[in-house]
Design an enzyme around this catalytic site. Structure first.
Site, short mmCIF file in Angstrom:
data_model
loop_
_atom_site.label_atom_id
_atom_site.label_comp_id
_atom_site.label_asym_id
_atom_site.label_seq_id
_atom_site.Cartn_x
_atom_site.Cartn_y
_atom_site.Cartn_z
N TYR A 13 0.88 -1.11 -0.11
CA TYR A 13 -0.09 -0.15 -0.04
C TYR A 13 0.85 1.24 -0.04
O TYR A 13 0.54 2.20 0.73
CB TYR A 13 -0.84 0.05 1.16
CG TYR A 13 -1.56 -1.15 1.56
CD1 TYR A 13 -2.62 -1.68 0.40
CD2 TYR A 13 -1.49 -2.24 2.68
CE1 TYR A 13 -3.35 -2.79 0.81
CE2 TYR A 13 -2.23 -3.13 2.93
CZ TYR A 13 -3.21 -3.48 1.82
OH TYR A 13 -3.88 -4.59 2.22
N TYR A 141 -14.39 -5.14 3.36
CA TYR A 141 -13.03 -5.60 3.02
C TYR A 141 -12.77 -6.81 3.35
O TYR A 141 -12.99 -7.26 4.16
CB TYR A 141 -12.11 -4.84 3.73
CG TYR A 141 -10.66 -5.06 3.18
CD1 TYR A 141 -10.01 -4.86 2.16
CD2 TYR A 141 -9.98 -5.93 4.06
CE1 TYR A 141 -8.77 -5.12 1.55
CE2 TYR A 141 -8.62 -6.49 3.65
CZ TYR A 141 -8.04 -5.91 2.35
OH TYR A 141 -6.79 -6.34 2.20
N ASP A 235 -17.03 -13.31 7.65
CA ASP A 235 -15.42 -13.19 7.67
C ASP A 235 -15.40 -12.20 9.03
O ASP A 235 -15.37 -11.16 9.27
CB ASP A 235 -15.30 -12.21 6.47
CG ASP A 235 -13.66 -11.84 6.45
OD1 ASP A 235 -12.97 -12.25 7.24
OD2 ASP A 235 -13.36 -11.29 5.47
N LYS A 264 -5.77 -13.75 11.31
CA LYS A 264 -5.15 -12.63 12.24
C LYS A 264 -4.70 -13.24 13.53
O LYS A 264 -3.83 -13.72 13.67
CB LYS A 264 -5.93 -11.41 12.15
CG LYS A 264 -5.68 -10.64 10.85
CD LYS A 264 -6.48 -9.26 10.84
CE LYS A 264 -6.61 -8.68 9.51
NZ LYS A 264 -5.17 -7.91 9.17
C1 LIG Z 1 -12.00 -8.88 7.46
C2 LIG Z 1 -11.03 -9.33 6.66
N1 LIG Z 1 -10.99 -10.38 5.83
C3 LIG Z 1 -9.68 -10.62 5.17
C4 LIG Z 1 -8.40 -9.95 5.38
C5 LIG Z 1 -7.28 -10.37 4.45
O1 LIG Z 1 -6.48 -10.99 5.45
P1 LIG Z 1 -4.93 -11.17 4.92
O2 LIG Z 1 -4.20 -9.88 5.01
O3 LIG Z 1 -4.39 -12.23 6.09
O4 LIG Z 1 -4.94 -11.89 3.56
C6 LIG Z 1 -8.42 -8.80 6.18
C7 LIG Z 1 -7.29 -8.39 6.35
O5 LIG Z 1 -7.27 -7.06 6.80
C8 LIG Z 1 -9.52 -8.51 6.86
O6 LIG Z 1 -9.82 -7.36 7.60
#
Ligand SMILES: Cc1ncc(COP(=O)(O)O)c(C=O)c1O
Length: 430
Positions: A13, A141, A235, A264
């Site tokens: 980014y 996201y 998610d 995470k």
């Molecule tokens: C809600 C959500 N899903 C998916 C992801 C993607 O995860 P990664 O960065 O481990 O690929 C993120 C990353 O910030 C996220 O906040």
């Protein structure tokens, strides 16, 4: 070696031509990142929301050290191992309802890709070829890989350039009020026959600007998904493991996802690991005498024993240390200490949910200056979009948290004044 050696790095980014040199981290300890030059920063964002127990927790370090000597990695095709079996069984136990089949991945984005593939193939395996799209949400996201990008907000989600290249999904508003609820239902009804799944970040859309919704909105989404005959994908990669106040955020709405994505904080921030967990019903759609009905996915480093050992140790800590109480305390302190920020110039909103505190501003100007001010105040904080937010480790002490909220309260007026001065001088100059 001195100086920042970025000659061969391509940073995330980042406009590499104009961005200021990044800081160089040397060590981590507890809630702190220690820089090469000896400066210590309180990590107000838990390394992209992962380090829920703080850094280098001895219990996680010990578990990883042991695993490193026994078997750091082994492929997961045709072989399984105890750390993965134990972790999958524990996740199946702590997740509510029939979410009990765990597919491990190596990043959150891949976990989302897998969830989407599962949802489409769930239908295909049952002979229904018409459901290949997804409904997702504005300000959502879900990651930076292509399918994950397609369900991320197409305008605000960093990927607008790729519009036209990505599969086109149905993007709805979160049903927060009468108007958005009507629009949400209209879109679900219009596309009910072609939607394989609805993917949502429960309660907090984090990377989309720490936008929060209540349990009723999530319940509305879950009910409509069920009525449309689509799968509900929660998610929880950003909010899982206590971040929004409960171990899993969706439980606050009492909804029952068919698939949940975890990541995470799954390993307590020690190493990468993610998981896509499906219900028995979803899993059973992949069982048949036909090899083509199997889920054809297998990241090379999936279920790495080292990462599973870290995740098991992280789950131990949720059992032995008062993490959820710490989140409740952080929630109360953030509400108390960020409330006055609402009245500062340029501030539109202050939102708190669990260990997430966000200040939405009119316009995030002078971002580099702002970040440098926080570093000077001894804090690692990364504003983005139009939010200045904190998501500290749950082990942050009340006084450390006050340093964070104090810096936000103190720096914001100076930052607003800067904008005012600049506006004034451009006005004076003609
Ligand atoms: C809600 C959500 N899903 C998916 C992801 C993607 O995860 P990664 O960065 O481990 O690929 C993120 C990353 O910030 C996220 O906040």
């Amino acid at each position: 070696m001195t100086g920042v050696q970025t000659a061969h790095l391509w940073l995330p980014y980042t406009q590499m031509q104009t961005a200021p040199a990044p800081l160089r981290a040397a060590r981590t300890a507890g809630t702190r990142i220690i820089l090469d030059d000896g400066r210590e920063l309180i990590d107000a964002v838990s390394s992209w929301w992962t380090a829920c127990h703080g850094y280098n927790h001895p219990h996680i370090v010990m578990a990883m050290e042991k695993q490193l000597h026994d078997m750091p990695h082994v492929m997961f095709g045709g072989l399984v191992h105890e750390p993965a079996e134990r972790l999958a069984a524990r996740l199946a136990t702590i997740l509510p309802g029939p979410l009990n089949r765990v597919f491990f991945a190596d990043s959150g984005s891949v976990a989302v890709e897998v969830a989407m593939k599962m949802a489409v193939q769930y239908r295909l395996n049952r002979g229904d070829t018409g459901r290949t799209r997804f409904l997702s949400f504005r300000d959502g996201y879900h990651g930076d890989t292509l399918a994950a990008m397609s369900v991320t907000d197409p305008d605000e989600g960093m990927h607008a350039l790729f519009k036209g290249y990505l599969p086109e999904q149905v993007i709805a508003p979160i049903p927060r009020d009468e108007e958005s609820t009507a629009e949400f239902h209209r879109l679900v009804d219009a596309h009910a026959d072609e939607i394989a799944g609805v993917i949502v970040e429960p309660l907090v859309q984090c990377a989309g600007g720490m936008k929060m919704h209540d349990a009723d909105a999530l319940k509305t989404i879950a009910d409509a998904t069920r009525d449309a005959g689509a799968l509900l994908i929660c998610d929880e990669i950003a909010v899982n493991f206590g971040r929004a106040g409960t171990l899993f955020a969706h439980t606050q709405a009492g909804v029952a996802p068919d698939i949940i994505c975890l990541g995470k904080a799954l390993t307590g921030g020690a190493i990468n690991l993610a998981a896509t967990v499906a219900t028995a019903d979803v899993f059973e759609a992949f069982l048949s005498e036909n090899a083509d009905d199997a889920l054809m996915h297998g990241p090379t480093y999936m279920a790495s024993p080292l990462a599973c050992a870290a995740a098991n140790a992280s789950l131990d800590l949720f059992e032995t240390e008062p993490r959820l109480q710490q989140v409740a305390t952080i929630d109360a302190q953030l509400k108390r200490e960020l409330a006055p920020v609402k009245d500062l110039p340029g501030v539109l909103d202050v939102r708190v949910k669990g260990a997430i505190g966000a200040v939405e501003v009119e316009n995030l100007h002078d971002l580099d200056w702002l970040k440098a001010q926080f570093v000077d105040a001894g804090i690692w904080l990364r504003p983005f979009g139009n939010v200045i937010y904190t998501m500290p480790p749950f082990t942050v002490t009340p006084s450390e948290l006050s340093v964070i909220t104090g810096a936000i309260s103190e720096i914001l007026p100076r930052w607003a004044e800067r904008a005012h001065d600049r506006e004034k001088s451009s006005w004076d100059n003609g």
